[in-house]
Design a protein around this motif. Structure first.
Motif, PDB file in Angstrom:
ATOM      1  N   PHE A 178       0.741  -1.066  -0.109  1.00 26.09           N
ATOM      2  CA  PHE A 178       0.075   0.237  -0.418  1.00 26.09           C
ATOM      3  C   PHE A 178       1.039   0.805  -0.376  1.00 26.09           C
ATOM      4  CE2 PHE A 178      -2.242  -3.305   1.936  1.00 26.09           C
ATOM      5  CZ  PHE A 178      -3.285  -3.236   1.600  1.00 26.09           C
ATOM      6  N   ILE A 179       0.700   2.267  -1.080  1.00 21.36           N
ATOM      7  CA  ILE A 179       1.646   3.213  -0.924  1.00 21.36           C
ATOM      8  C   ILE A 179       0.380   4.767  -1.206  1.00 21.36           C
ATOM      9  CG2 ILE A 179       2.200   4.618  -3.068  1.00 21.36           C
ATOM     10  CD1 ILE A 179       3.204   2.412  -4.332  1.00 21.36           C
ATOM     11  N   TYR A 180       1.260   5.739   0.196  1.00 23.36           N
ATOM     12  CA  TYR A 180       0.069   7.016   0.503  1.00 23.36           C
ATOM     13  C   TYR A 180       0.963   8.164  -0.176  1.00 23.36           C
ATOM     14  CZ  TYR A 180      -1.988   3.206   3.211  1.00 23.36           C
ATOM     15  OH  TYR A 180      -3.196   1.935   3.069  1.00 23.36           O
ATOM     16  N   ARG A 181       0.893   8.682  -0.875  1.00 25.81           N
ATOM     17  CA  ARG A 181       1.054   9.451  -1.669  1.00 25.81           C
ATOM     18  C   ARG A 181       0.820  10.911  -0.193  1.00 25.81           C
ATOM     19  NH1 ARG A 181       3.681   8.583  -6.231  1.00 25.81           N
ATOM     20  NH2 ARG A 181       3.257   7.111  -7.330  1.00 25.81           N
ATOM     21  N   GLN A 182       1.840  12.246  -0.827  1.00 26.09           N
ATOM     22  CA  GLN A 182       1.476  13.154  -0.160  1.00 26.09           C
ATOM     23  C   GLN A 182       1.257  14.148  -1.085  1.00 26.09           C
ATOM     24  OE1 GLN A 182       2.655  14.157   2.682  1.00 26.09           O
ATOM     25  NE2 GLN A 182       4.216  13.812   3.970  1.00 26.09           N
ATOM     26  N   PRO A 183      -0.538  15.236  -0.493  1.00 28.46           N
ATOM     27  CA  PRO A 183      -0.809  16.054  -0.734  1.00 28.46           C
ATOM     28  C   PRO A 183      -0.780  16.672  -2.293  1.00 28.46           C
ATOM     29  CG  PRO A 183      -1.811  15.953   0.630  1.00 28.46           C
ATOM     30  CD  PRO A 183      -0.379  15.247   1.091  1.00 28.46           C
ATOM     31  N   ALA A 184      -0.904  16.058  -3.942  1.00 28.50           N
ATOM     32  CA  ALA A 184      -0.292  16.843  -4.556  1.00 28.50           C
ATOM     33  C   ALA A 184      -1.390  18.065  -5.643  1.00 28.50           C
ATOM     34  CB  ALA A 184       0.334  16.033  -5.649  1.00 28.50           C
ATOM     35  N   PRO A 185      -1.622  18.703  -6.296  1.00 26.93           N
ATOM     36  CA  PRO A 185      -2.215  19.540  -7.246  1.00 26.93           C
ATOM     37  C   PRO A 185      -2.641  18.854  -7.876  1.00 26.93           C
ATOM     38  CG  PRO A 185      -0.004  20.761  -7.200  1.00 26.93           C
ATOM     39  CD  PRO A 185       0.258  18.748  -6.678  1.00 26.93           C
ATOM     40  N   MET A 186      -4.028  19.169  -8.747  1.00 26.30           N
ATOM     41  CA  MET A 186      -5.288  18.469  -9.805  1.00 26.30           C
ATOM     42  C   MET A 186      -4.394  19.055 -10.898  1.00 26.30           C
ATOM     43  SD  MET A 186      -6.184  15.706  -7.918  1.00 26.30           S
ATOM     44  CE  MET A 186      -7.670  15.459  -9.141  1.00 26.30           C
ATOM     45  N   SER A 187      -4.416  18.460 -12.232  1.00 19.67           N
ATOM     46  CA  SER A 187      -5.069  18.920 -13.420  1.00 19.67           C
ATOM     47  C   SER A 187      -6.351  19.343 -13.707  1.00 19.67           C
ATOM     48  CB  SER A 187      -4.640  17.778 -14.259  1.00 19.67           C
ATOM     49  OG  SER A 187      -5.500  16.522 -13.888  1.00 19.67           O
ATOM     50  N   THR A 188      -7.376  18.803 -12.501  1.00 17.07           N
ATOM     51  CA  THR A 188      -9.167  19.684 -12.816  1.00 17.07           C
ATOM     52  C   THR A 188      -9.189  20.120 -11.489  1.00 17.07           C
ATOM     53  OG1 THR A 188      -9.343  17.306 -12.149  1.00 17.07           O
ATOM     54  CG2 THR A 188      -9.009  17.710 -15.083  1.00 17.07           C
ATOM     55  N   VAL A 189     -10.254  20.835 -12.031  1.00 12.99           N
ATOM     56  CA  VAL A 189     -10.855  21.634 -10.418  1.00 12.99           C
ATOM     57  C   VAL A 189     -12.383  20.448  -9.932  1.00 12.99           C
ATOM     58  CG1 VAL A 189     -12.143  23.827 -10.164  1.00 12.99           C
ATOM     59  CG2 VAL A 189     -10.663  23.658 -11.801  1.00 12.99           C
ATOM     60  N   LEU A 190     -12.124  20.406  -8.344  1.00 13.33           N
ATOM     61  CA  LEU A 190     -12.606  19.766  -8.415  1.00 13.33           C
ATOM     62  C   LEU A 190     -13.247  20.804  -6.926  1.00 13.33           C
ATOM     63  CD1 LEU A 190     -10.900  16.248  -7.126  1.00 13.33           C
ATOM     64  CD2 LEU A 190     -12.314  16.832  -8.816  1.00 13.33           C
ATOM     65  N   TYR A 191     -14.419  20.791  -6.410  1.00 19.11           N
ATOM     66  CA  TYR A 191     -15.341  21.558  -5.957  1.00 19.11           C
ATOM     67  C   TYR A 191     -15.665  20.137  -4.262  1.00 19.11           C
ATOM     68  CZ  TYR A 191     -15.223  25.437  -8.546  1.00 19.11           C
ATOM     69  OH  TYR A 191     -14.949  26.610  -9.295  1.00 19.11           O
TER      70      TYR A 191
END
Length: 583
Positions: free
Chosen positions: A518-531
């Protein structure tokens, strides 16, 4: 006697994210490469006489894959032929076979009580090695990874008693001499133990040195031993060799090398068996203290001084009892009398009527409180509302009792309380203590090989990474990174075996005993907009979770994380999982 300073870990608030929304499962495939090993990993299974939890922690859960933190993406393991095999990755698509860098001179299978062979990289040119039979090797390697200068050569080789594993080592170089300090762990039989598992954990701190101006061999100049009742979660020598830090459930103390513990055990046993020197009883209004007098005692031999919150008793010119009382007494109304049975009876009148005293003199353990049946019945009656003979006598009331079955495993903190201790290398005394409480230890990682290894602790739901700095006496442990909600998430993984993170904190990973990673990544910017519809705000970053499944049925024996890759070792294969690209 110096008292250890009680310290605390200072959390850096800017490194916490109170609005973290959890990990989103990503189905993006992870490139996975598999290498078949020429010979199986030299796994040593637990024997029938290694049955305790401590044996399982130290040897049953041993990580057979070793990462050389001085060189990127370089891992080592030891195979059944006694060879130390190295794999250094430059390009994932052009993986070579693991290469032999050294072969142990002894036949490992000849020793019946051997442990797993262990290795630790003390510096960029020095390695400590144990063959699992009780022999320690110090090896000069030259610049590892450079085929022109790399040559593994034994500089020290000595039998050090019972088999051990190496858990840490450092290299110390100054103008006058070169030293290697190493920590060796053993679990030994406790012949005199009256309770518990019958084993104790021994940590031996060995320093091997050679003067630069002499042409003499390396030799042992110092051996110190610590003993404890649990395998340490974390133990490391400070980079300057002046101290040692240990995270453990049960505390460790130094014993002198060669010291016979029988005397200590006899003293402990005699203390436990020792009878009380006085007995005392109490009512709501007064206390009665009874003391057995020596033969032929007269009232001239007895001197008692009553003060409002203090008592002093002298028998035949010897101090019998002196100290501060638990609460105030009416010292003018307090009396004493010699009874016919050659005993002294002291009556103390309480100032605060109705107050129950848990002890007579604060800190004194020589006396024994005797409760009569009426007092016991009164205490039981006061506690009656907290108990019931029925499982849930009134489920419809406003505040129903807590149902422990509704708690998940990740909600439950461990009952034991670990501590982090720093020992001084010269005085062998504890200088700093941090009570970790419910901050469960998770794993350790080397971020900078010139510094001590970092350790990761659970704080509430998060996992916080701490870097020890032995040079900073006031702020010895620095909070350097946070893995959001990982403390909570990892607790639900009941079959986890190994836990690691990248030295640049870009991800954390854990593996189960079989197959799954299991791999847990640090938060990273998204290419699409999420609300976020609930809060009506835009989500700029997402933390991804990924799962890799290895194509093997062999148990996982080793697990290491670098900035770009995860290395997973099984009995016959070495797997590489590409987690990050260089950019």
């Amino acid at each position: 006697m110096e008292v250890a300073a009680n310290c605390s870990l200072r959390v850096k608030r800017p490194l916490l994210d109170p609005r973290f929304e959890g990990y989103k499962l990503s189905l993006e495939p992870l490139p996975c490469y598999q290498l078949e090993l020429d010979a199986a990993v030299a796994e040593v299974k637990l024997r029938d006489d290694q049955y305790t939890l401590e044996h399982m922690h130290a040897f049953g859960m041993y990580n057979y894959l070793h990462c050389d933190s001085w060189y990127q993406d370089s891992v080592y393991y030891i195979d059944t032929l006694g060879r130390i095999m190295n794999l250094t990755v430059m390009l994932d698509t052009a993986l070579g076979k693991p290469r032999e860098v050294f072969r142990l001179p002894t036949d490992l299978t000849a020793c019946d009580n051997r442990l797993c062979a262990s290795i630790h990289f003390s510096s960029s040119t020095w390695v400590t090695l144990s063959d699992g039979t009780g022999r320690l090797y110090v090896i000069g390697t030259g610049e590892r990874g450079n085929s022109a200068s790399e040559k593994w050569e034994i500089m020290f080789n000595e039998e050090l008693g019972d088999p051990f594993i190496i858990i840490h080592s450092i290299s110390l170089l100054n103008a006058e001499e070169h030293s290697i300090a190493t920590l060796l762990l053993r679990i030994e039989k406790e012949e005199l133990d009256m309770k518990g598992s019958g084993f104790y954990v021994s940590l031996e701190w060995v320093t091997i040195s050679k003067k630069n101006q002499d042409n003499k061999k390396y030799e042992i100049i110092k051996r110190d031993i610590l003993r404890g009742k649990s395998v340490p979660h974390y133990a490391a020598i400070e980079p300057d060799g002046n101290g040692l830090m240990i995270v453990s459930y049960k505390s460790f103390t130094f014993v002198q090398a060669g010291q016979d513990l029988e005397e200590n055990m006899d003293e402990d046993i005699s203390e436990k068996i020792k009878e009380p020197v006085y007995y005392w009883q109490q009512t709501e209004d007064d206390l009665t203290v009874t003391i057995r007098l020596p033969e032929d005692s007269t009232k001239e031999d007895i001197q008692i001084q009553f003060l409002p919150d203090h008592i002093n008793i002298v028998l035949k010119d010897h101090q019998f009892l002196e100290g501060k009382l638990y609460s105030s007494i009416d010292h003018e109304s307090s009396t004493w009398i010699i009874k016919e049975s050659n005993s002294l009876e002291i009556s103390l009148i309480k100032k605060n009527e109705g107050l129950t005293w848990p002890e007579l003199v604060i800190g004194d353990k020589q006396g024994e409180l005797i409760r009569d049946s009426a007092q016991c019945a009164a205490i039981a009656e006061r506690l009656m509302h907290l108990t019931s003979e029925e499982l849930n006598p009134n489920p419809d009331k406003e505040k129903p009792p807590c149902n422990a079955q509704e708690l998940e495993e990740c909600d439950i903190f461990f009952e034991e309380s670990s501590s982090l201790c720093r020992f001084d290398g010269n005085t062998l005394k504890t200088t700093h203590v941090v009570n970790l409480g419910s901050n469960q230890y998770l794993f350790s990682v080397i971020v900078d090989p010139k510094e001590m290894p970092c350790f990761c602790l659970r704080h509430d739901v998060d996992a916080l990474l701490w870097q020890p700095h032995s040079s900073k006496q006031d702020d010895m442990w620095e909070h350097i990174a946070t893995f959001n909600a990982l403390g909570y998430v990892q607790a639900s993984k009941r079959d986890k075996k190994f836990f690691a993170c990248a030295p640049n904190y870009s991800y954390a990973a854990l593996c189960e005993c079989l197959r799954r990673v299991f791999i847990y990544r640090q938060p990273a910017p998204m290419s699409t907009v999420l609300y976020n519809r609930k809060e009506g705000r835009q989500v700029g970053q997402v933390a991804k979770q990924q799962v890799a499944s290895l194509e093997t049925n062999d148990p996982i024996l080793g697990f290491q994380a670098t900035n770009e890759r995860l290395f997973v070792l099984t009995t016959k294969n070495l797997f590489l999982i590409k987690v990050n690209t260089e950019n």
